[in-house]
Scaffold this motif. Structure first.
Motif, PDB file in Angstrom:
ATOM      1  N   GLN A 280     -19.448  18.141 -10.925  1.00 24.37           N
ATOM      2  CA  GLN A 280     -20.544  18.707 -11.712  1.00 24.37           C
ATOM      3  C   GLN A 280     -20.074  19.842 -12.613  1.00 24.37           C
ATOM      4  O   GLN A 280     -20.601  20.039 -13.708  1.00 24.37           O
ATOM      5  CB  GLN A 280     -21.643  19.219 -10.776  1.00 24.37           C
ATOM      6  CG  GLN A 280     -22.346  18.131  -9.989  1.00 24.37           C
ATOM      7  CD  GLN A 280     -23.274  18.685  -8.930  1.00 24.37           C
ATOM      8  OE1 GLN A 280     -23.472  19.907  -8.847  1.00 24.37           O
ATOM      9  NE2 GLN A 280     -23.835  17.818  -8.108  1.00 24.37           N
ATOM     10  N   THR A 281     -19.055  20.568 -12.174  1.00 21.08           N
ATOM     11  CA  THR A 281     -18.571  21.732 -12.914  1.00 21.08           C
ATOM     12  C   THR A 281     -17.601  21.345 -14.024  1.00 21.08           C
ATOM     13  O   THR A 281     -17.399  22.100 -14.976  1.00 21.08           O
ATOM     14  CB  THR A 281     -17.892  22.711 -11.933  1.00 21.08           C
ATOM     15  OG1 THR A 281     -18.799  23.005 -10.876  1.00 21.08           O
ATOM     16  CG2 THR A 281     -17.489  24.008 -12.618  1.00 21.08           C
ATOM     17  N   THR A 282     -16.996  20.179 -13.932  1.00 20.85           N
ATOM     18  CA  THR A 282     -16.029  19.720 -14.931  1.00 20.85           C
ATOM     19  C   THR A 282     -16.738  19.111 -16.132  1.00 20.85           C
ATOM     20  O   THR A 282     -17.700  18.365 -15.987  1.00 20.85           O
ATOM     21  CB  THR A 282     -15.095  18.662 -14.311  1.00 20.85           C
ATOM     22  OG1 THR A 282     -14.541  19.169 -13.089  1.00 20.85           O
ATOM     23  CG2 THR A 282     -13.962  18.306 -15.268  1.00 20.85           C
ATOM     24  N   LYS A 283     -16.282  19.431 -17.336  1.00 19.84           N
ATOM     25  CA  LYS A 283     -16.851  18.850 -18.543  1.00 19.84           C
ATOM     26  C   LYS A 283     -16.446  17.387 -18.675  1.00 19.84           C
ATOM     27  O   LYS A 283     -15.385  16.996 -18.203  1.00 19.84           O
ATOM     28  CB  LYS A 283     -16.365  19.612 -19.787  1.00 19.84           C
ATOM     29  CG  LYS A 283     -16.985  20.979 -19.952  1.00 19.84           C
ATOM     30  CD  LYS A 283     -16.537  21.617 -21.248  1.00 19.84           C
ATOM     31  CE  LYS A 283     -16.951  20.786 -22.455  1.00 19.84           C
ATOM     32  NZ  LYS A 283     -18.412  20.678 -22.589  1.00 19.84           N
ATOM     33  N   PRO A 284     -17.261  16.573 -19.312  1.00 21.59           N
ATOM     34  CA  PRO A 284     -16.844  15.200 -19.610  1.00 21.59           C
ATOM     35  C   PRO A 284     -15.537  15.194 -20.396  1.00 21.59           C
ATOM     36  O   PRO A 284     -15.391  15.931 -21.374  1.00 21.59           O
ATOM     37  CB  PRO A 284     -18.007  14.661 -20.449  1.00 21.59           C
ATOM     38  CG  PRO A 284     -19.186  15.474 -20.019  1.00 21.59           C
ATOM     39  CD  PRO A 284     -18.638  16.846 -19.740  1.00 21.59           C
ATOM     40  N   GLY A 285     -14.574  14.419 -19.947  1.00 22.77           N
ATOM     41  CA  GLY A 285     -13.248  14.421 -20.546  1.00 22.77           C
ATOM     42  C   GLY A 285     -12.323  15.467 -19.949  1.00 22.77           C
ATOM     43  O   GLY A 285     -11.126  15.482 -20.242  1.00 22.77           O
ATOM     44  N   GLY A 286     -12.871  16.342 -19.086  1.00 24.70           N
ATOM     45  CA  GLY A 286     -12.060  17.371 -18.445  1.00 24.70           C
ATOM     46  C   GLY A 286     -11.209  16.801 -17.324  1.00 24.70           C
ATOM     47  O   GLY A 286     -11.480  15.723 -16.796  1.00 24.70           O
ATOM     48  N   LYS A 287     -10.175  17.536 -16.964  1.00 22.85           N
ATOM     49  CA  LYS A 287      -9.213  17.060 -15.961  1.00 22.85           C
ATOM     50  C   LYS A 287      -9.128  18.020 -14.779  1.00 22.85           C
ATOM     51  O   LYS A 287      -9.225  19.239 -14.942  1.00 22.85           O
ATOM     52  CB  LYS A 287      -7.829  16.894 -16.587  1.00 22.85           C
ATOM     53  CG  LYS A 287      -7.730  15.765 -17.607  1.00 22.85           C
ATOM     54  CD  LYS A 287      -6.310  15.638 -18.137  1.00 22.85           C
ATOM     55  CE  LYS A 287      -6.153  14.394 -19.016  1.00 22.85           C
ATOM     56  NZ  LYS A 287      -6.968  14.484 -20.248  1.00 22.85           N
ATOM     57  N   VAL A 288      -8.927  17.441 -13.603  1.00 23.48           N
ATOM     58  CA  VAL A 288      -8.641  18.205 -12.396  1.00 23.48           C
ATOM     59  C   VAL A 288      -7.160  18.043 -12.082  1.00 23.48           C
ATOM     60  O   VAL A 288      -6.660  16.915 -11.944  1.00 23.48           O
ATOM     61  CB  VAL A 288      -9.475  17.717 -11.202  1.00 23.48           C
ATOM     62  CG1 VAL A 288      -9.072  18.468  -9.929  1.00 23.48           C
ATOM     63  CG2 VAL A 288     -10.962  17.908 -11.466  1.00 23.48           C
ATOM     64  N   CYS A 289      -6.454  19.160 -11.996  1.00 26.32           N
ATOM     65  CA  CYS A 289      -5.029  19.168 -11.636  1.00 26.32           C
ATOM     66  C   CYS A 289      -4.935  19.487 -10.141  1.00 26.32           C
ATOM     67  O   CYS A 289      -5.296  20.585  -9.714  1.00 26.32           O
ATOM     68  CB  CYS A 289      -4.271  20.202 -12.461  1.00 26.32           C
ATOM     69  SG  CYS A 289      -4.356  19.930 -14.247  1.00 26.32           S
TER      70      CYS A 289
END
Length: 378
Positions: A280-289
């Motif tokens: 929910q906190t990540t933007k669309p197109g955002g990545k989790v490392c």
């Protein structure tokens, strides 16, 4: 207790970095030995130990606790981590993770200044649009500990041509003591760097938050907590941060989310909730490392079987350290299932196998980590 203490000390060298030191000159290696061969050797050794009656933490745990015990609840774990960081208030228990921008090139790609051509193509390229909006250039670190991850990232940001629109780094931890430790070290770093090399337009905020908490255990969602921290930075009067809170609760806020050795401190029954809130906190197109302890990592092999924690939701090994904190060791299969169940797509996922050299004994210590990059669909 002696074995558990040894496991904790082994984890202090978790950076998996070899080579020369100093900013962008760090050399990064992540395949020093074959995971398959190492896993086969460990399994064979565990079977032999079990046959001799010695037991093996990965195959024959003698669980004393379950993940529903009070000591394993987030509120109790926060207190255990408070005690840990109070005992290591100097902040040097974990080495600076200078390898992160080498291991995750998308971090610096996200922060580096876009060319005019890239900006002009932003409307046609969703990924570039995600990258070039000034108010979107936000990195969120979950589980900041003593600042060993965000500190080197901030330093490396100062060595590249950063965007004038402003770079925002937010960091959080469930431990208030960890948050204060990180805040103190960032302030010292800024004081030291300001005269030598200004930290571009980097804005930094650190706050207490825990994505594993249920709705009943927290007055606000994790995303609302991140949004509040972002609003506080914006209210400080920086001209470089153009704050627009509209739509954040619908579309997320962070373009990069850093999760380094944090999910291993969450019980399996809460990992799903944790990652749903990260999504929910990540933007669309955002990545989790993502980087965390892998199965057959050295500390896992050193744990006493009686330190095991019984889980009803996972087969991956979970242990309780001597000071009460949780240690979990992931397989790539479990990692993929966790992230994809939360809605992410898998971009990268593999085992990292690293030799850590013990200079005192001359031993080569085999470390196993899980490396992953996961993306929120646009």
């Amino acid at each position: 207790l002696q074995i558990m203490a040894m496991a904790t000390m082994a984890e202090a060298g978790d950076d998996g970095r070899k080579g020369v030191k100093g900013g962008n000159d760090v050399q990064y290696f992540d395949s020093d030995f074959s995971f398959e061969e190492h896993a086969a050797d460990c399994s064979a050794q565990c079977e032999k130990s079990s046959g001799d009656g010695d037991g093996c933490p990965s195959t024959s745990p003698s669980a004393v606790l379950t993940e529903d015990d009070n000591d394993l609840l987030p509120q109790s774990q926060s207190k255990f981590w408070d005690a840990f960081h109070s005992n290591h208030s100097a902040g040097n228990f974990y080495k600076p993770r200078r390898y992160l921008t080498k291991s995750f090139p998308c971090i610096m790609q996200y922060f580096e200044k876009c060319t005019t051509d890239d900006a002009s193509r932003g409307e046609d390229d969703p990924e570039l649009l995600h990258k070039t909006n000034g108010d979107d250039r936000i990195l969120l670190e979950i589980g900041c500990g003593s600042g060993s991850s965000c500190t080197p990232i901030m330093k490396q940001c100062s060595e590249v041509e950063c965007s004038g629109d402003g770079v925002v780094i937010l960091a959080c931890d469930s431990s208030p003591v960890a948050v204060e430790t990180t805040r103190r070290f960032i302030e010292k770093m800024k004081e030291k760097e300001s005269d030598e090399k200004p930290l571009c337009n980097i804005l930094f905020g650190v706050f207490v938050a825990d994505p594993s908490l249920s709705e009943e255990e927290s007055t606000v969602s994790f995303l609302q907590g991140v949004k509040s921290a972002y609003e506080q930075l914006a209210s400080n009067g920086s001209n470089d941060l153009e704050y627009d809170g509209s739509g954040i609760l619908d579309r997320g806020i962070a373009g990069i989310v850093l999760m380094v050795f944090v999910l291993s401190a969450v019980t399996p029954s809460r990992a799903g909730r944790f990652l749903e809130q990260v999504y929910q906190t990540t933007k669309p197109g955002g990545k989790v490392c993502f980087r965390d302890y892998g199965v057959y990592d050295l500390p896992m092999l050193r744990f006493n079987p009686t330190a095991a924690c019984k889980s009803t939701t996972s087969d991956d090994p979970i242990f309780v350290r001597g000071e009460g904190t949780i240690a979990r060791f992931f397989s790539v299969e479990t990692t993929r299932e966790l992230f994809e169940s939360a809605g992410f797509t898998t971009v990268e996922l593999r085992y990292c196998t690293v030799f850590n050299h013990n200079r005192k004994t001359g031993q080569k210590l085999k470390r196993v980590f899980v490396h992953g990059v996961f993306e929120k669909p646009i």
